[in-house]
Design an enzyme around this catalytic site. Sequence first.
Site, PDB file in Angstrom:
ATOM      1  N   GLU A 109       0.827  -1.203   0.000  1.00  0.00           N
ATOM      2  CA  GLU A 109       0.000   0.000   0.000  1.00  0.00           C
ATOM      3  C   GLU A 109       0.855   1.244   0.000  1.00  0.00           C
ATOM      4  O   GLU A 109       1.942   1.252   0.561  1.00  0.00           O
ATOM      5  CB  GLU A 109      -0.808   0.065   1.282  1.00  0.00           C
ATOM      6  N   CYS A 122       2.960   8.587   1.726  1.00  0.00           N
ATOM      7  CA  CYS A 122       3.360   7.609   2.739  1.00  0.00           C
ATOM      8  C   CYS A 122       3.633   6.306   1.999  1.00  0.00           C
ATOM      9  O   CYS A 122       2.746   5.774   1.324  1.00  0.00           O
ATOM     10  CB  CYS A 122       2.235   7.431   3.751  1.00  0.00           C
ATOM     11  N   CYS A 129       5.826  -7.149   7.712  1.00  0.00           N
ATOM     12  CA  CYS A 129       6.791  -6.534   8.630  1.00  0.00           C
ATOM     13  C   CYS A 129       7.208  -7.572   9.661  1.00  0.00           C
ATOM     14  O   CYS A 129       6.379  -8.368  10.109  1.00  0.00           O
ATOM     15  CB  CYS A 129       6.173  -5.323   9.332  1.00  0.00           C
ATOM     16  N   CYS A 133       4.847  -5.638  16.119  1.00  0.00           N
ATOM     17  CA  CYS A 133       4.102  -4.755  17.038  1.00  0.00           C
ATOM     18  C   CYS A 133       2.671  -5.291  17.135  1.00  0.00           C
ATOM     19  O   CYS A 133       2.016  -5.504  16.109  1.00  0.00           O
ATOM     20  CB  CYS A 133       4.127  -3.315  16.539  1.00  0.00           C
ATOM     21  N   CYS A 136      -0.488  -3.712  15.215  1.00  0.00           N
ATOM     22  CA  CYS A 136      -0.329  -3.236  13.833  1.00  0.00           C
ATOM     23  C   CYS A 136      -0.717  -4.315  12.825  1.00  0.00           C
ATOM     24  O   CYS A 136      -0.300  -5.471  12.950  1.00  0.00           O
ATOM     25  CB  CYS A 136       1.122  -2.805  13.618  1.00  0.00           C
ATOM     26  N   GLY A 178       6.017  -2.190   6.780  1.00  0.00           N
ATOM     27  CA  GLY A 178       7.409  -2.608   6.896  1.00  0.00           C
ATOM     28  C   GLY A 178       8.237  -1.757   7.836  1.00  0.00           C
ATOM     29  O   GLY A 178       7.820  -0.692   8.282  1.00  0.00           O
ATOM     30  N   GLU A 179       9.418  -2.265   8.144  1.00  0.00           N
ATOM     31  CA  GLU A 179      10.376  -1.533   8.981  1.00  0.00           C
ATOM     32  C   GLU A 179      11.481  -1.014   8.046  1.00  0.00           C
ATOM     33  O   GLU A 179      12.331  -1.781   7.585  1.00  0.00           O
ATOM     34  CB  GLU A 179      10.949  -2.468  10.052  1.00  0.00           C
ATOM     35  N   SER A 210      10.376   6.523   9.491  1.00  0.00           N
ATOM     36  CA  SER A 210       9.837   6.113  10.796  1.00  0.00           C
ATOM     37  C   SER A 210      10.352   4.721  11.137  1.00  0.00           C
ATOM     38  O   SER A 210      10.276   3.806  10.318  1.00  0.00           O
ATOM     39  CB  SER A 210       8.310   6.107  10.723  1.00  0.00           C
ATOM     40  N   LEU A 234       7.800   4.929  19.877  1.00  0.00           N
ATOM     41  CA  LEU A 234       8.050   4.500  21.261  1.00  0.00           C
ATOM     42  C   LEU A 234       6.905   3.636  21.803  1.00  0.00           C
ATOM     43  O   LEU A 234       7.105   2.517  22.231  1.00  0.00           O
ATOM     44  CB  LEU A 234       8.230   5.726  22.159  1.00  0.00           C
ATOM     45  N   CYS A 352      -1.813   1.714   8.393  1.00  0.00           N
ATOM     46  CA  CYS A 352      -0.887   0.626   8.083  1.00  0.00           C
ATOM     47  C   CYS A 352      -1.494  -0.748   7.826  1.00  0.00           C
ATOM     48  O   CYS A 352      -2.041  -1.361   8.734  1.00  0.00           O
ATOM     49  CB  CYS A 352       0.085   0.483   9.229  1.00  0.00           C
TER      50      CYS A 352
HETATM   51  N1  SAH Z   1       8.083   0.196  11.234  1.00  0.00           N
HETATM   52  C1  SAH Z   1       8.026   1.643  11.320  1.00  0.00           C
HETATM   53  C2  SAH Z   1       6.988   2.226  10.382  1.00  0.00           C
HETATM   54  C3  SAH Z   1       5.617   1.731  10.766  1.00  0.00           C
HETATM   55  S1  SAH Z   1       4.178   2.633  10.484  1.00  0.00           S
HETATM   56  C4  SAH Z   1       7.752   2.070  12.739  1.00  0.00           C
HETATM   57  O1  SAH Z   1       7.521   1.204  13.586  1.00  0.00           O
HETATM   58  O2  SAH Z   1       7.810   3.252  13.024  1.00  0.00           O
HETATM   59  C5  SAH Z   1       4.266   4.177  11.263  1.00  0.00           C
HETATM   60  C6  SAH Z   1       3.571   4.300  12.626  1.00  0.00           C
HETATM   61  O3  SAH Z   1       2.209   3.846  12.605  1.00  0.00           O
HETATM   62  C7  SAH Z   1       4.276   3.491  13.704  1.00  0.00           C
HETATM   63  O4  SAH Z   1       4.471   4.321  14.808  1.00  0.00           O
HETATM   64  C8  SAH Z   1       3.263   2.406  14.000  1.00  0.00           C
HETATM   65  O5  SAH Z   1       3.415   1.885  15.291  1.00  0.00           O
HETATM   66  C9  SAH Z   1       1.959   3.131  13.795  1.00  0.00           C
HETATM   67  N2  SAH Z   1       0.782   2.248  13.655  1.00  0.00           N
HETATM   68  C10 SAH Z   1       0.726   0.981  13.228  1.00  0.00           C
HETATM   69  N3  SAH Z   1      -0.530   0.503  13.243  1.00  0.00           N
HETATM   70  C11 SAH Z   1      -1.312   1.509  13.698  1.00  0.00           C
HETATM   71  C12 SAH Z   1      -2.711   1.639  13.956  1.00  0.00           C
HETATM   72  N4  SAH Z   1      -3.549   0.647  13.700  1.00  0.00           N
HETATM   73  N5  SAH Z   1      -3.157   2.816  14.432  1.00  0.00           N
HETATM   74  C13 SAH Z   1      -2.313   3.863  14.650  1.00  0.00           C
HETATM   75  N6  SAH Z   1      -0.990   3.786  14.423  1.00  0.00           N
HETATM   76  C14 SAH Z   1      -0.489   2.639  13.963  1.00  0.00           C
END
Ligand code: SAH
Length: 365
Positions: A109, A122, A129, A133, A136, A178-179, A210, A234, A352
């Site tokens: 996406e 974005c 990924c 987390c 996510c 992804g990371e 990010s 964080l 995401c």
């Molecule tokens: N892997 C990277 C990029 C991920 S997406 C990272 O961890 O930063 C960017 C942000 O969206 C991250 O902070 C992630 O934790 C957050 N995110 C993921 N799923 C989400 C959701 N359902 N609602 C709100 N934020 C979300």
Amino acid sequence: MSRSDSLPVIGSPRAAGSDQLPHVLDHAADLEGFLAAAGQPAWRAGAIRRWLHGRRAGSFAAMTDLPRDLREHLTAAFRIWTTTIAARQQAPDGTEKLLLELADGERIECVLLRDGERRTVCISSQVGCGMGCVFCASGLDGVIRNLSSGEIVEQLLRLAALLPAEERLSHVVVMGMGEPLANLDRLLPALDVARDAEGLGISPRRITISTVGLPPAIDRLAASGAGYNLAVSLHAAADDLRTRLVPVNKTIGLEAVMAAADRYWEASGRRLTFEYVLLGGVNDTRDDAGRLAELLGGRAALLNVIPYNRVAGMPWQEPSRRAVAEFLGVLERAGVNVQVRRRKGAEIDAACGQLRRLAARDHDA
Ligand code: SAH
């Protein structure tokens, strides 16, 4: 070992007309070498890149100021597109989201956000990924593979093509699936194209990566000297809670993440951003906010608080309005520079990994 390691290394162009052709958008595609072998002046490489990036040509045939035989030659030697648009959605606020199908059938996406003069995209860095987390959608099936540099650039071009001719992409955030720091080797060449004056001409100051916080990769990014903005996710200010939400924290720990972020700030001079997804009843109390203010200390950083976007089938809730207000109040009183990230494109599941999962469900059904 992930499938990413079997990605082909793209070298000099081959003549065969198949989907094995090198991707002209890939950093390693040797356009200059190709032109020299074809007896063409080197400056044509710049002309071709300007056609691709600035004038949004979708084919070599459209590059009408190139000699016809060169256009045919290029068509036989390089691909411009490896993706197809599997779905396109537009939200009432102007946010548009593309689901791109890659050559191997995988789907990713990417999103275009319109905000005043800003045209922010974005983009994704991996299929799936590996960070896990727990809240996510992107990580539900683990990491499937890294994206190639060309696939990352292609997202930028596909999204730029949604704009009218007089508009340009202004900002890039690598916050899709992804990371990004787990695929730095392919991300950096793609971002070279994004900031190249002959490419998309986007200032590195308007490009944000990010990350979940991988210290060695943060140091490599600093050493690259590119000067991108870094946003560190964080989601908790204490290690036990962070490890529950962000499992890779177990072997890294907040102290190492913060130290790496500080080193990045020192090396790049760019103001740091921290991200904190607020999950109702999980990490959204005043005590959590107090700990977060303490963790951030006197850093001249920006804190982005993101109310959770619910993912179907996951147990996490968005925070209550009151919890958000109280959380912000504690941070503001502690002098933290905090903002709530506005939800754009909520109507089209622009969070995401959500569109891909919906589409996969439709696909499987
Ligand atoms: N892997 C990277 C990029 C991920 S997406 C990272 O961890 O930063 C960017 C942000 O969206 C991250 O902070 C992630 O934790 C957050 N995110 C993921 N799923 C989400 C959701 N359902 N609602 C709100 N934020 C979300």
